[in-house]
Design a protein around this motif. Structure first.
Motif, PDB file in Angstrom:
ATOM      1  N   VAL A  83     -30.367  26.650 120.964  1.00 16.68           N
ATOM      2  CA  VAL A  83     -29.368  27.133 120.008  1.00 16.68           C
ATOM      3  C   VAL A  83     -28.048  26.403 120.243  1.00 16.68           C
ATOM      4  N   THR A  84     -27.671  26.248 121.503  1.00 14.42           N
ATOM      5  CA  THR A  84     -26.411  25.572 121.835  1.00 14.42           C
ATOM      6  C   THR A  84     -26.445  24.113 121.393  1.00 14.42           C
ATOM      7  N   ILE A  89     -22.922  31.099 125.050  1.00 14.61           N
ATOM      8  CA  ILE A  89     -24.104  31.519 124.304  1.00 14.61           C
ATOM      9  C   ILE A  89     -25.217  31.929 125.262  1.00 14.61           C
ATOM     10  N   HIS A  90     -25.722  33.139 125.040  1.00 14.16           N
ATOM     11  CA  HIS A  90     -26.794  33.705 125.851  1.00 14.16           C
ATOM     12  C   HIS A  90     -27.855  34.293 124.928  1.00 14.16           C
ATOM     13  N   LEU A 132     -21.257  35.400 123.282  1.00 14.91           N
ATOM     14  CA  LEU A 132     -22.180  35.720 122.191  1.00 14.91           C
ATOM     15  C   LEU A 132     -23.572  35.827 122.778  1.00 14.91           C
ATOM     16  N   HIS A 133     -24.247  36.948 122.527  1.00 14.39           N
ATOM     17  CA  HIS A 133     -25.607  37.159 123.020  1.00 14.39           C
ATOM     18  C   HIS A 133     -26.556  37.336 121.844  1.00 14.39           C
ATOM     19  N   ILE A 134     -27.631  36.570 121.830  1.00 14.00           N
ATOM     20  CA  ILE A 134     -28.629  36.612 120.771  1.00 14.00           C
ATOM     21  C   ILE A 134     -29.903  37.212 121.344  1.00 14.00           C
ATOM     22  N   GLN A 161     -34.612  29.679 116.862  1.00 16.57           N
ATOM     23  CA  GLN A 161     -33.462  28.896 117.307  1.00 16.57           C
ATOM     24  C   GLN A 161     -32.728  28.227 116.152  1.00 16.57           C
ATOM     25  N   THR A 162     -33.464  27.611 115.243  1.00 18.71           N
ATOM     26  CA  THR A 162     -32.807  26.948 114.107  1.00 18.71           C
ATOM     27  C   THR A 162     -32.125  27.967 113.216  1.00 18.71           C
ATOM     28  N   LEU A 163     -32.786  29.106 112.991  1.00 24.16           N
ATOM     29  CA  LEU A 163     -32.218  30.150 112.143  1.00 24.16           C
ATOM     30  C   LEU A 163     -30.892  30.635 112.699  1.00 24.16           C
ATOM     31  N   TRP A 164     -30.858  30.927 114.011  1.00 23.87           N
ATOM     32  CA  TRP A 164     -29.614  31.411 114.593  1.00 23.87           C
ATOM     33  C   TRP A 164     -28.544  30.331 114.637  1.00 23.87           C
ATOM     34  N   ALA A 165     -28.947  29.109 114.898  1.00 25.16           N
ATOM     35  CA  ALA A 165     -27.969  28.022 114.890  1.00 25.16           C
ATOM     36  C   ALA A 165     -27.354  27.877 113.503  1.00 25.16           C
ATOM     37  N   GLU A 166     -28.178  27.970 112.466  1.00 23.42           N
ATOM     38  CA  GLU A 166     -27.663  27.848 111.097  1.00 23.42           C
ATOM     39  C   GLU A 166     -26.725  29.010 110.752  1.00 23.42           C
ATOM     40  N   ARG A 167     -27.115  30.218 111.161  1.00 20.53           N
ATOM     41  CA  ARG A 167     -26.254  31.373 110.886  1.00 20.53           C
ATOM     42  C   ARG A 167     -24.885  31.201 111.537  1.00 20.53           C
ATOM     43  N   LEU A 168     -24.889  30.810 112.799  1.00 24.95           N
ATOM     44  CA  LEU A 168     -23.633  30.683 113.526  1.00 24.95           C
ATOM     45  C   LEU A 168     -22.829  29.482 113.058  1.00 24.95           C
ATOM     46  N   ALA A 169     -23.508  28.410 112.709  1.00 30.19           N
ATOM     47  CA  ALA A 169     -22.803  27.220 112.218  1.00 30.19           C
ATOM     48  C   ALA A 169     -22.074  27.515 110.921  1.00 30.19           C
ATOM     49  N   GLY A 170     -22.571  28.470 110.160  1.00 30.88           N
ATOM     50  CA  GLY A 170     -21.881  28.859 108.933  1.00 30.88           C
ATOM     51  C   GLY A 170     -20.648  29.701 109.190  1.00 30.88           C
ATOM     52  N   LEU A 171     -20.620  30.411 110.320  1.00 37.02           N
ATOM     53  CA  LEU A 171     -19.507  31.301 110.621  1.00 37.02           C
ATOM     54  C   LEU A 171     -18.370  30.631 111.376  1.00 37.02           C
TER      55      LEU A 171
END
Length: 247
Positions: free
Chosen positions: A63-64, A147-148, A219-221, A227-237
């Motif tokens: 994710v990082t 990121i955790h 930030l804890h996931i 991994q790609t889904l969370w990276a995309e979500r966070l990259a948008g924020l």
């Protein structure tokens, strides 16, 4: 002369990703790796145990890395297993080199010799924290996120949150990020200071690295398998969040 812990075939404790990234945001991942120094064998645990959450934060490294690429941001990752030394704990904390983790006995940490503990601190913990401090010292850095990931069940107790934002004295960043993520992805269960809380005795990044510089929290996931889904979500924020910070 004292024999070093890390030998020539052991990896360096620090991985720097995209060091020249142009986004004024630093990503940090303390529990990115599973490496164990050759001198320690496997600490008496199996590879299967190292693959579990006691050995590292599953998926957090990817994710990082993906966030660093998507945002063009620098990142600092730590390569050794949290069972060798937890780089998000004060070195003197009882669970810095845990003899037991989530019910698993860690033989290589039982009755740890003080000199051996010092080696882990000097050769892994301090170089990693130094790399983070150096990266944070860049004048253009306006924010940082550690990121955790976390296991959905711990000690037999289910954790309901999909993601958690951790803070201590200043919750404004966490509130803004949680609100924006909830609007972008309706239906998520978002925790504030869940499933953990930050304090001086058990945490390092927020009280020792981020707060003294007035920078945002951790930030804890929960489910790092996406991994790609969370990276995309966070990259948008995160770019939106950076626009709210005065230069």
């Amino acid at each position: 002369m004292t024999t070093p812990l890390l030998g020539p075939r052991d990896p360096a404790p620090v991985e720097i990703v995209n060091p020249e990234g142009r986004t004024p945001l630093l990503l940090v991942c303390e529990h990115a790796g599973q490496a164990v120094p050759e001198a320690l064998g496997r600490l008496g645990v199996s590879q299967a145990q190292l693959d579990e959450h006691i050995g590292w934060d599953i998926g957090a490294a990817e994710v990082t890395r993906r966030l660093a690429a998507m945002l063009d941001a620098p990142a600092v990752l730590q390569r050794y297993s949290r069972l060798v030394i937890d780089c998000n704990r004060p070195p003197e904390a009882p669970d810095s080199c845990p003899p037991v983790s989530d019910g698993h006995v860690i033989p290589g940490n039982a009755a740890l010799d003080p000199e051996d503990r010092v080696k882990r601190v000097d050769e892994i913990f301090r170089p990693f924290q130094g790399a983070v401090a150096t990266a944070l010292a860049r004048p253009e850095i306006q924010a940082t996120f550690s990121i955790h990931s976390y296991t959905p069940v711990m000690g037999g107790i289910r954790r309901a949150w999909d993601v958690g934002f951790l803070f201590r004295s200043d919750r404004r960043t966490s509130d803004r990020m949680a609100r924006a993520l909830g609007q972008a992805v309706p239906g998520l269960t978002i925790g504030l200071n869940q499933p953990y809380q930050v304090d001086d005795a058990s945490d390092w990044f927020v009280p020792r690295q981020a707060e003294p510089r007035g920078l945002p929290p951790s930030l804890h996931i929960r489910d790092a398998a996406g991994q790609t889904l969370w990276a995309e979500r966070l990259a948008g924020l995160m770019p939106m969040f950076l626009k709210e910070i005065p230069a």
